[in-house]
Enzyme design. Structure first.
Site, short mmCIF file in Angstrom:
data_model
loop_
_atom_site.label_atom_id
_atom_site.label_comp_id
_atom_site.label_asym_id
_atom_site.label_seq_id
_atom_site.Cartn_x
_atom_site.Cartn_y
_atom_site.Cartn_z
CB THR A 8 12.28 -58.05 39.75
OG1 THR A 8 12.23 -59.43 39.39
CG2 THR A 8 10.87 -57.50 39.85
CE LYS A 62 5.88 -57.30 33.86
NZ LYS A 62 6.37 -57.01 35.23
CG PHE A 70 3.06 -57.23 44.72
CD1 PHE A 70 2.75 -57.96 43.59
CD2 PHE A 70 3.91 -57.79 45.67
CE1 PHE A 70 3.27 -59.22 43.38
CE2 PHE A 70 4.44 -59.06 45.47
CZ PHE A 70 4.12 -59.78 44.32
CG ASN A 117 9.51 -55.23 35.71
OD1 ASN A 117 8.66 -55.60 34.91
ND2 ASN A 117 9.84 -55.94 36.77
CE1 TYR A 154 2.42 -61.48 36.70
CE2 TYR A 154 0.53 -60.59 35.54
CZ TYR A 154 1.89 -60.81 35.62
OH TYR A 154 2.72 -60.36 34.63
CD GLU A 186 4.70 -67.75 33.70
OE1 GLU A 186 4.70 -67.35 34.87
OE2 GLU A 186 5.57 -67.43 32.87
NE ARG A 219 12.12 -57.24 34.48
CZ ARG A 219 11.92 -58.43 35.03
NH1 ARG A 219 12.85 -59.00 35.77
NH2 ARG A 219 10.77 -59.05 34.84
NE ARG A 252 14.01 -65.56 36.14
CZ ARG A 252 12.97 -64.80 36.44
NH1 ARG A 252 11.94 -64.71 35.62
NH2 ARG A 252 12.95 -64.11 37.58
CG HIS A 294 6.09 -62.28 33.16
ND1 HIS A 294 6.06 -62.53 34.50
CD2 HIS A 294 5.89 -63.47 32.53
CE1 HIS A 294 5.83 -63.83 34.69
NE2 HIS A 294 5.72 -64.42 33.50
#
Length: 140
Positions: A93, A11, A59, A114, A51, A128, A104, A87, A117
């Protein structure tokens, strides 16, 4: 466990701080191979489409603002149980709830910023991945 592919996005908070290499090393050191990668600046339209599942959530606008605030690195990982492994390496998250040694916990600035993704299921990974990459872009 089967060999899978999953999508990862580094990100804007992480690319701004030049953490791409450090973050990728975490994934590679844990057995995931990068089989496709591109650095890009998401447009608002792209962020809203990607998204879209969160469109009705409070959000959503802030998330889209954040994801268009700087470059991201979209990539495809391949490996045994890639979705779950990705993950696990990312961590929770909310960085406050993330395990020590996760991306993270070590790099995130906030719940929103964070740093990474990752797809949450093999089904979503396929969707995705196709959002960012053609099959011919993925080189195993």
């Amino acid at each position: 466990m089967a060999v899978e592919r999953t999508l990862s996005i580094i990100k804007p908070d992480a690319t701004r701080r030049n953490l791409t290499g450090k973050i990728n090393a975490r994934f590679e050191d844990n057995g995931l191979r990068i089989v496709a990668q591109r650095r890009l600046q998401l447009t608002r339209v792209q962020a809203e489409a990607f998204y879209g599942v969160h469109k009705e959530r409070s959000f959503f606008n802030d998330l889209c603002d954040f994801m268009t605030s700087g470059p991201v690195v979209a990539q495809v990982f391949e490996g045994e149980g890639a979705v779950a492994k990705n993950r696990e390496i990312m961590g929770a998250t909310n960085p406050a709830n993330a395990d020590e040694g996760t991306i993270r916990k070590d790099f995130a600035e906030s719940v929103e910023a964070n740093s990474v993704h990752g797809s949450d299921s093999p089904e979503n990974a396929a969707i995705e991945i196709a959002f960012f990459f053609a099959e011919t872009d993925i080189v195993g």
